[in-house]
Design a protein around this motif. Structure first.
Motif, mmCIF file in Angstrom:
data_model
loop_
_atom_site.group_PDB
_atom_site.id
_atom_site.type_symbol
_atom_site.label_atom_id
_atom_site.label_comp_id
_atom_site.label_asym_id
_atom_site.label_seq_id
_atom_site.Cartn_x
_atom_site.Cartn_y
_atom_site.Cartn_z
ATOM 1 N N PRO A 107 -7.113 4.824 -3.312
ATOM 2 C CA PRO A 107 -7.082 6.298 -3.343
ATOM 3 C C PRO A 107 -6.182 6.910 -2.285
ATOM 4 O O PRO A 107 -5.546 7.935 -2.516
ATOM 5 C CB PRO A 107 -8.544 6.689 -3.117
ATOM 6 N N SER A 108 -6.101 6.272 -1.119
ATOM 7 C CA SER A 108 -5.241 6.775 -0.052
ATOM 8 C C SER A 108 -5.005 5.661 0.956
ATOM 9 O O SER A 108 -5.718 4.656 0.975
ATOM 10 C CB SER A 108 -5.853 8.000 0.644
ATOM 11 N N PHE A 109 -4.008 5.874 1.810
ATOM 12 C CA PHE A 109 -3.615 4.853 2.771
ATOM 13 C C PHE A 109 -3.092 5.553 4.016
ATOM 14 O O PHE A 109 -2.353 6.538 3.920
ATOM 15 C CB PHE A 109 -2.534 3.967 2.143
ATOM 16 N N MET A 138 -1.565 8.921 3.259
ATOM 17 C CA MET A 138 -0.823 8.940 2.012
ATOM 18 C C MET A 138 -1.783 8.884 0.828
ATOM 19 O O MET A 138 -2.302 7.817 0.496
ATOM 20 C CB MET A 138 0.129 7.741 1.946
ATOM 21 N N PRO A 139 -2.050 10.011 0.174
ATOM 22 C CA PRO A 139 -2.905 9.984 -1.015
ATOM 23 C C PRO A 139 -2.156 9.386 -2.195
ATOM 24 O O PRO A 139 -0.927 9.449 -2.258
ATOM 25 C CB PRO A 139 -3.229 11.461 -1.252
ATOM 26 N N ASN A 140 -2.877 8.796 -3.109
ATOM 27 C CA ASN A 140 -2.262 8.214 -4.304
ATOM 28 C C ASN A 140 -1.721 9.331 -5.194
ATOM 29 O O ASN A 140 -2.403 10.320 -5.442
ATOM 30 C CB ASN A 140 -3.292 7.377 -5.069
ATOM 31 N N HIS A 141 -0.481 9.178 -5.667
ATOM 32 C CA HIS A 141 0.134 10.196 -6.510
ATOM 33 C C HIS A 141 -0.476 10.256 -7.914
ATOM 34 O O HIS A 141 -0.245 11.215 -8.643
ATOM 35 C CB HIS A 141 1.636 9.920 -6.651
ATOM 36 N N ASN A 142 -1.231 9.235 -8.278
ATOM 37 C CA ASN A 142 -1.837 9.213 -9.613
ATOM 38 C C ASN A 142 -3.112 10.054 -9.604
ATOM 39 O O ASN A 142 -4.178 9.597 -9.202
ATOM 40 C CB ASN A 142 -2.140 7.773 -10.020
ATOM 41 N N LEU A 166 0.822 -1.210 0.000
ATOM 42 C CA LEU A 166 0.000 0.000 0.000
ATOM 43 C C LEU A 166 0.857 1.261 0.000
ATOM 44 O O LEU A 166 0.504 2.257 -0.634
ATOM 45 C CB LEU A 166 -0.940 -0.007 1.203
ATOM 46 N N SER A 167 1.987 1.224 0.681
ATOM 47 C CA SER A 167 2.857 2.404 0.697
ATOM 48 C C SER A 167 3.507 2.632 -0.656
ATOM 49 O O SER A 167 3.802 3.768 -1.027
ATOM 50 C CB SER A 167 3.923 2.258 1.786
ATOM 51 N N LEU A 168 3.726 1.554 -1.419
ATOM 52 C CA LEU A 168 4.313 1.698 -2.759
ATOM 53 C C LEU A 168 3.301 2.251 -3.754
ATOM 54 O O LEU A 168 3.639 3.128 -4.565
ATOM 55 C CB LEU A 168 4.841 0.352 -3.258
ATOM 56 N N VAL A 169 2.069 1.746 -3.717
ATOM 57 C CA VAL A 169 1.096 2.153 -4.731
ATOM 58 C C VAL A 169 0.523 3.534 -4.455
ATOM 59 O O VAL A 169 -0.023 4.172 -5.369
ATOM 60 C CB VAL A 169 -0.053 1.126 -4.860
ATOM 61 N N THR A 170 0.629 4.019 -3.219
ATOM 62 C CA THR A 170 0.106 5.353 -2.912
ATOM 63 C C THR A 170 1.232 6.377 -2.826
ATOM 64 O O THR A 170 1.365 7.239 -3.678
ATOM 65 C CB THR A 170 -0.690 5.335 -1.594
ATOM 66 N N LYS A 171 2.080 6.236 -1.825
ATOM 67 C CA LYS A 171 3.121 7.233 -1.574
ATOM 68 C C LYS A 171 4.407 6.980 -2.336
ATOM 69 O O LYS A 171 5.318 7.800 -2.336
ATOM 70 C CB LYS A 171 3.422 7.279 -0.071
ATOM 71 N N SER A 172 4.512 5.821 -2.980
ATOM 72 C CA SER A 172 5.734 5.445 -3.692
ATOM 73 C C SER A 172 6.923 5.433 -2.740
ATOM 74 O O SER A 172 7.985 5.982 -3.017
ATOM 75 C CB SER A 172 5.996 6.416 -4.853
#
Length: 472
Positions: free
Chosen positions: A209-211, A218-222, A127-133
């Motif tokens: 969308p966020s985590f 952490m909102p998604n950067h996309n 989840l941290s990778l797909v949202t906050k990278s």
């Protein structure tokens, strides 16, 4: 009577002309905005784009698709692919604890901030990778799955070859800068297809969308998620060397496409161009539904190192360190040095490849003003500047060593010795080969100009610290 009628007619004609003029002005503004994007692309040597029909494999658009580019955080797509593979094979579970080494913990932001010796679950890391990278979590996953980040990078490259990604070499798990790490827009589209086709049970993570972790949301950067109809992932990326990258998966009924934009001059222009590509080419995609998988699933796996999972920590993950806001403003979502890996002698870096013939962005489609504003007016997806490769590109080097640990120790010592000089700088190491030995340059980045880097070095020399300023 005739005069009154004539006045009424004149008023109606004038009103009609005004309305037409207003509509023309709106149309011209839409065209001007899209034309500006196309003109910018003509001057952008980092640009590449690719759109493929995810049902049939038909290429719908291609520009510099096989030219080598830096992947930045698109690298994390492969880290996640191998994580999903390990999950599907039962090597790990979503609740397996991922330990954070000193190296993983020290990765520059963006990160979730777990201390060395701490841990998080596999699902938290995903989840941290797909949202906050998160760079630290990505490195930690790589070290867990590969035994070391260097070995994991070899696994990543081997997997890329097995998926048909012939133009890609990975050197780390997170996409932090390494001149020997490169990919192509076509290869990133292949990886996007493979993630969706091979691991549909995990693909939904990309639309998170966020985590929330600890006190961090952490909102998604996309930024296209939820704003462009049909977009359901996948990943953004940015370093100063790569420009702004984005891989998007889009579904509309039975139509599916995967689109890639690399080298955008800003997050907004990249998103604008991606929106153009989606609006133009999604209607051209096949409506017949999904056929056979487009990317062959490679047989076998190289997860010997995952047998070490039994030795992973059994304690619950600690609360992440709270970092001051200044820490977040000096480094980037996707930027910093890579772990040391011996360069593949046969693989030239992107700089060694002749500059491609530049192509403009796709000819923009006409679209409503509201859609244009939604794509253009959003803030940059990855606005945080990179510490290791600042906007100016100038860094201060203080030492080099055959030991990465020693180089990092020198950086830490220097930071403590000159906290005022290096308050807004961030230390990193850069591997290089000499006489068959890998050395590590100890550098500080985050300087806004050549003058700032020179001034910082001069101040360090006054404190008896050897250094020199150089453009990275």
């Amino acid at each position: 009577m005739r005069q009154a009628f004539a006045g009424f007619a004149f008023t109606q004609i004038f009103s009609a002309k005004s309305a037409i003029a207003g509509l023309l002005a709106i149309a011209m503004s839409v065209v001007a905005a899209s034309t500006a994007v196309a003109q910018a692309a003509k001057q952008n040597s980092k640009y590449a784009a690719f759109v493929i029909d995810a049902n049939t494999g038909k290429v719908l658009f291609s520009a510099n698709a096989d030219s080598r580019r830096y992947p930045a955080s698109l690298t994390k797509m492969m880290t996640l692919y191998l994580t999903f593979e390990a999950l599907s094979r039962g090597k790990i579970t979503k609740q397996t604890l991922v330990p954070f080494s000193a190296h993983a913990s020290a990765e520059p932001p963006t990160k979730i901030g777990v201390r060395a010796g701490g841990s998080v679950t596999v699902e938290t890391a995903i989840l941290s990778l797909v949202t906050k990278s998160a760079n630290d979590a990505s490195t930690a996953l790589g070290e867990m799955l590969g035994g070391s980040e260097e070995n994991f990078a070899r696994m990543m490259t081997a997997k890329a070859r097995s998926l048909g990604m012939s133009g890609t070499v990975f050197r780390n798990a997170n996409g932090l800068p390494n001149s020997a790490q490169f990919t192509t827009a076509r290869d990133m589209a292949t990886l996007g297809l493979a993630l969706r086709e091979h691991y549909p049970q995990y693909y939904g993570y990309f639309s998170t969308p966020s985590f929330t972790y600890g006190r961090q949301r952490m909102p998604n950067h996309n930024r296209l998620l939820g704003r462009i109809k049909g977009v359901d992932g996948i990943k953004t990326g940015f370093t100063n060397a790569s420009g702004f990258n984005l891989v998007s998966s889009v579904t509309d009924g039975n139509r599916r496409i995967v689109a890639v934009v690399m080298g955008g001059a800003s997050g907004a222009s990249r998103d604008n161009h991606m929106a153009d590509l989606i609006m133009k080419y999604l209607p051209s995609a096949s409506n017949s539904g999904k056929g056979a998988p487009l990317v062959a699933r490679a047989g076998g796996s190289n997860f010997d190192a995952v047998d070490k999972v039994a030795a992973l920590p059994k304690q619950a993950a600690p609360t992440p360190d709270t970092r001051p806001a200044a820490d977040v403003t000096v480094a980037s979502v996707d930027d910093a040095p890579a772990a040391p890996v011996r360069k593949a002698k046969a693989a030239p870096t992107p700089e060694e490849v002749p500059a491609p013939t530049l192509q403009a962005y796709a000819e923009p489609t006409s679209r409503p003003q509201a859609a244009l504003e939604a794509a253009v007016a959003k803030p940059q997806v990855d606005p945080i500047k990179t510490a290791s490769v600042a906007a100016s590109g100038w860094v201060v080097q203080i030492a080099s060593s055959p030991s990465r640990a020693e180089a990092e120790s020198i950086l830490d010592k220097t930071s403590k010795q000159a906290p005022g000089v290096l308050r807004k700088a961030s230390g990193f190491t850069v591997p290089f080969e000499k006489g068959g030995v890998t050395y590590h340059r100890a550098r500080f980045g985050g300087f806004g100009s050549k003058v700032a880097a020179w001034d910082a070095c001069a101040a360090l020399k006054k404190q008896k610290i050897s250094c020199y300023a150089i453009q990275n």
